[in-house]
Design a protein around this motif. Structure first.
Motif, PDB file in Angstrom:
ATOM      1  N   ALA A 245     -26.689 -41.638 -17.412  1.00 57.03           N
ATOM      2  CA  ALA A 245     -25.323 -41.571 -16.899  1.00 57.03           C
ATOM      3  C   ALA A 245     -24.326 -41.246 -18.003  1.00 57.03           C
ATOM      4  N   TRP A 246     -24.629 -41.643 -19.249  1.00 59.45           N
ATOM      5  CA  TRP A 246     -23.721 -41.400 -20.371  1.00 59.45           C
ATOM      6  C   TRP A 246     -23.983 -40.058 -21.049  1.00 59.45           C
ATOM      7  N   VAL A 247     -25.160 -39.500 -20.838  1.00 60.77           N
ATOM      8  CA  VAL A 247     -25.540 -38.272 -21.547  1.00 60.77           C
ATOM      9  C   VAL A 247     -25.446 -37.045 -20.652  1.00 60.77           C
ATOM     10  N   MET A 248     -25.970 -37.135 -19.437  1.00 56.42           N
ATOM     11  CA  MET A 248     -26.037 -35.981 -18.535  1.00 56.42           C
ATOM     12  C   MET A 248     -24.741 -35.890 -17.732  1.00 56.42           C
ATOM     13  N   LEU A 249     -23.788 -35.129 -18.263  1.00 60.84           N
ATOM     14  CA  LEU A 249     -22.488 -34.990 -17.615  1.00 60.84           C
ATOM     15  C   LEU A 249     -22.408 -33.655 -16.887  1.00 60.84           C
ATOM     16  N   PRO A 250     -21.926 -33.647 -15.632  1.00 66.86           N
ATOM     17  CA  PRO A 250     -21.722 -32.370 -14.932  1.00 66.86           C
ATOM     18  C   PRO A 250     -20.576 -31.584 -15.573  1.00 66.86           C
ATOM     19  N   SER A 251     -20.581 -30.278 -15.375  1.00 70.98           N
ATOM     20  CA  SER A 251     -19.551 -29.426 -15.993  1.00 70.98           C
ATOM     21  C   SER A 251     -18.151 -29.804 -15.518  1.00 70.98           C
ATOM     22  N   ILE A 252     -18.010 -30.125 -14.220  1.00 74.43           N
ATOM     23  CA  ILE A 252     -16.705 -30.536 -13.715  1.00 74.43           C
ATOM     24  C   ILE A 252     -16.300 -31.868 -14.335  1.00 74.43           C
ATOM     25  N   GLY A 253     -17.284 -32.691 -14.710  1.00 71.64           N
ATOM     26  CA  GLY A 253     -16.993 -33.963 -15.366  1.00 71.64           C
ATOM     27  C   GLY A 253     -16.408 -33.766 -16.759  1.00 71.64           C
ATOM     28  N   ILE A 254     -16.954 -32.805 -17.507  1.00 75.52           N
ATOM     29  CA  ILE A 254     -16.441 -32.525 -18.852  1.00 75.52           C
ATOM     30  C   ILE A 254     -14.995 -32.008 -18.764  1.00 75.52           C
ATOM     31  N   ILE A 255     -14.744 -31.131 -17.792  1.00 70.34           N
ATOM     32  CA  ILE A 255     -13.378 -30.611 -17.603  1.00 70.34           C
ATOM     33  C   ILE A 255     -12.424 -31.748 -17.250  1.00 70.34           C
ATOM     34  N   ALA A 256     -12.861 -32.629 -16.351  1.00 70.71           N
ATOM     35  CA  ALA A 256     -12.012 -33.751 -15.932  1.00 70.71           C
ATOM     36  C   ALA A 256     -11.722 -34.692 -17.103  1.00 70.71           C
ATOM     37  N   ILE A 257     -12.704 -34.942 -17.952  1.00 71.14           N
ATOM     38  CA  ILE A 257     -12.523 -35.841 -19.102  1.00 71.14           C
ATOM     39  C   ILE A 257     -11.503 -35.265 -20.078  1.00 71.14           C
ATOM     40  N   ILE A 258     -11.638 -33.981 -20.409  1.00 69.27           N
ATOM     41  CA  ILE A 258     -10.721 -33.351 -21.370  1.00 69.27           C
ATOM     42  C   ILE A 258      -9.303 -33.293 -20.791  1.00 69.27           C
ATOM     43  N   PHE A 259      -9.185 -32.870 -19.541  1.00 69.30           N
ATOM     44  CA  PHE A 259      -7.869 -32.765 -18.907  1.00 69.30           C
ATOM     45  C   PHE A 259      -7.192 -34.136 -18.823  1.00 69.30           C
ATOM     46  N   SER A 260      -7.948 -35.157 -18.423  1.00 69.42           N
ATOM     47  CA  SER A 260      -7.373 -36.499 -18.281  1.00 69.42           C
ATOM     48  C   SER A 260      -6.982 -37.074 -19.628  1.00 69.42           C
ATOM     49  N   ALA A 261      -7.743 -36.785 -20.680  1.00 68.70           N
ATOM     50  CA  ALA A 261      -7.409 -37.295 -22.011  1.00 68.70           C
ATOM     51  C   ALA A 261      -6.084 -36.719 -22.501  1.00 68.70           C
ATOM     52  N   VAL A 262      -5.901 -35.405 -22.306  1.00 72.10           N
ATOM     53  CA  VAL A 262      -4.700 -34.738 -22.815  1.00 72.10           C
ATOM     54  C   VAL A 262      -3.483 -35.080 -21.953  1.00 72.10           C
ATOM     55  N   PHE A 263      -3.611 -34.919 -20.626  1.00 66.51           N
ATOM     56  CA  PHE A 263      -2.453 -35.070 -19.754  1.00 66.51           C
ATOM     57  C   PHE A 263      -2.299 -36.481 -19.195  1.00 66.51           C
ATOM     58  N   GLY A 264      -3.323 -37.322 -19.340  1.00 66.61           N
ATOM     59  CA  GLY A 264      -3.234 -38.691 -18.886  1.00 66.61           C
ATOM     60  C   GLY A 264      -2.917 -39.644 -20.019  1.00 66.61           C
ATOM     61  N   THR A 265      -3.875 -39.809 -20.921  1.00 64.43           N
ATOM     62  CA  THR A 265      -3.700 -40.771 -22.013  1.00 64.43           C
ATOM     63  C   THR A 265      -2.568 -40.371 -22.946  1.00 64.43           C
ATOM     64  N   VAL A 266      -2.506 -39.095 -23.345  1.00 66.75           N
ATOM     65  CA  VAL A 266      -1.521 -38.660 -24.345  1.00 66.75           C
ATOM     66  C   VAL A 266      -0.159 -38.397 -23.705  1.00 66.75           C
ATOM     67  N   PHE A 267      -0.115 -37.433 -22.767  1.00 61.98           N
ATOM     68  CA  PHE A 267       1.174 -37.013 -22.199  1.00 61.98           C
ATOM     69  C   PHE A 267       1.771 -38.082 -21.292  1.00 61.98           C
ATOM     70  N   ARG A 268       1.013 -38.518 -20.296  1.00 62.93           N
ATOM     71  CA  ARG A 268       1.556 -39.447 -19.303  1.00 62.93           C
ATOM     72  C   ARG A 268       1.979 -40.768 -19.937  1.00 62.93           C
TER      73      ARG A 268
END
Length: 358
Positions: A245-268
């Protein structure tokens, strides 16, 4: 004068609209990633960890550039620990679990409870006036009840489909219009969202009080994100022990993680902290009804979801209650401003008459 007005009123308004758009985008991406196989805890831990790492150089640069930075005391670290627990760990785990069982539109609709909860907490902590003999207090109280009623309609009643994809039906969508009788997962998600609204309201008030006593926004944001991430990592390591579960990430999961980190944790996180410091917790909470429209449009466009009558009726009722609260607050501020002006004129006239009386 116009430039000053735009800076004071227009900039917070525009930034909060951007925050709601980003928040709904994060919610939709997170829902899509979880539908694609990404575990909820894995998503939360990864995107908060990445966002905290992005914040680290900004925090170091901010502290080193200031000639006299405010000291970081144990009291401030303790408050940041609680903010991380409420606003990062508990809130996000409960919210994304609710999204997994229901939908982003339901999350946005029940988000209309935030102004009501914020008002109630503000009254408890004496940040708002409440006198039921006054029209303004009656409006705020009635609006709170109406907003809660609308959120319950969205939770317990789905109703017929108005428009949306005819072929897509979520595994969690109940077949009967009365959700309580047919699908407990949708109701369970609704109650999780209700609890997250209460947590979020308390978090807004606590952060506002923290920033008033320690007005270094980036320091507060970095430490509560850091503590919240550590708490999520500990909980995730205990609850999700599958290495795959921690290693095998779907491609949409990687996009969601990066987007949420930038626009959620940092910006929001930074923008909300700025607005809380400038305008207060109730101002931030009043933008939640906008998220209903954004979430519904995004779910229809990107997740092939359907829009149901219950969501529309509940959103309209909640919004009506929300704007009633706003009207009561605006009217109360206008009355207080007139009383202050009358007091000033009264003191000036008595001062001017004093020599004649003597």
């Amino acid at each position: 004068m116009a430039a000053q007005f735009m800076k004071k009123e227009g900039l917070p308004f525009a930034t909060m609209l951007m925050v709601e758009t980003c928040e709904m985008s994060i919610t939709i991406l997170g829902k899509a990633a979880m539908n694609g196989g990404l575990k909820t805890l894995v998503y939360i831990v990864y995107y908060n960890s990445l966002g905290t790492l992005i914040l680290l150089p900004y925090f170091v640069f901010f502290r080193t550039r200031r000639s006299r930075p405010l000291p970081i005391t144990f009291s401030i670290l303790g408050r940041c620990f609680i903010l991380g627990l409420l606003g990062i760990c508990l809130l996000q785990i409960l919210a994304y679990t609710g999204i997994k069982y229901s939908s982003a539109t339901l999350a946005a609709g029940i988000g209309n409870l935030m102004p009501g909860f914020t008002f109630l907490l503000a009254v408890i902590f004496r940040m708002e006036r409440l006198d039921l003999r006054e029209v303004t207090s009656q409006a705020k109280s009635l609006g709170t009840v109406v907003a809660i009623t609308g959120a319950m309609v969205m939770t317990l009643y789905q109703g017929p489909k108005l428009f949306g994809s005819a072929t897509s039906s979520s595994s969690h969508s109940p077949p009967h219009p009365y959700l309580l009788s047919q699908n407990s997962t949708w109701v369970f998600g609704g109650f999780l969202f209700t609890f997250t609204c209460l947590l979020s309201s308390g978090w807004n008030i606590l952060q506002t009080a923290t920033l008033k006593g320690y007005p270094e926004q980036l320091t507060v944001v970095f430490f509560f994100c850091l503590f919240g991430t550590i708490q999520c990592v500990i909980y995730g390591a205990i609850s999700e022990r599958s290495i795959d579960a921690w290693v095998m990430l779907p491609s949409i999961g990687i996009i969601a993680i990066i987007f949420s980190a930038v626009f959620g944790t940092v910006f929001r996180s930074n923008v909300i902290s700025w607005c809380l410091e400038k305008k207060g917790p109730l101002y931030v909470a009043t933008f939640k009804p906008v998220g209903v429209i954004i979430a519904a449009i995004m779910e229809i466009l990107f997740l092939s979801s359907s829009l149901h009558l219950g969501s529309v009726v509940g959103a309209i009722v909640s919004s009506a209650g929300f704007y009633t609260v706003l009207w009561g607050q605006a009217k109360e501020k206008a009355v207080l401003a007139l009383e202050d002006i009358d007091d000033e004129h009264g003191s000036e006239s008595s001062t001017n008459r004093a020599p004649l009386l003597r």
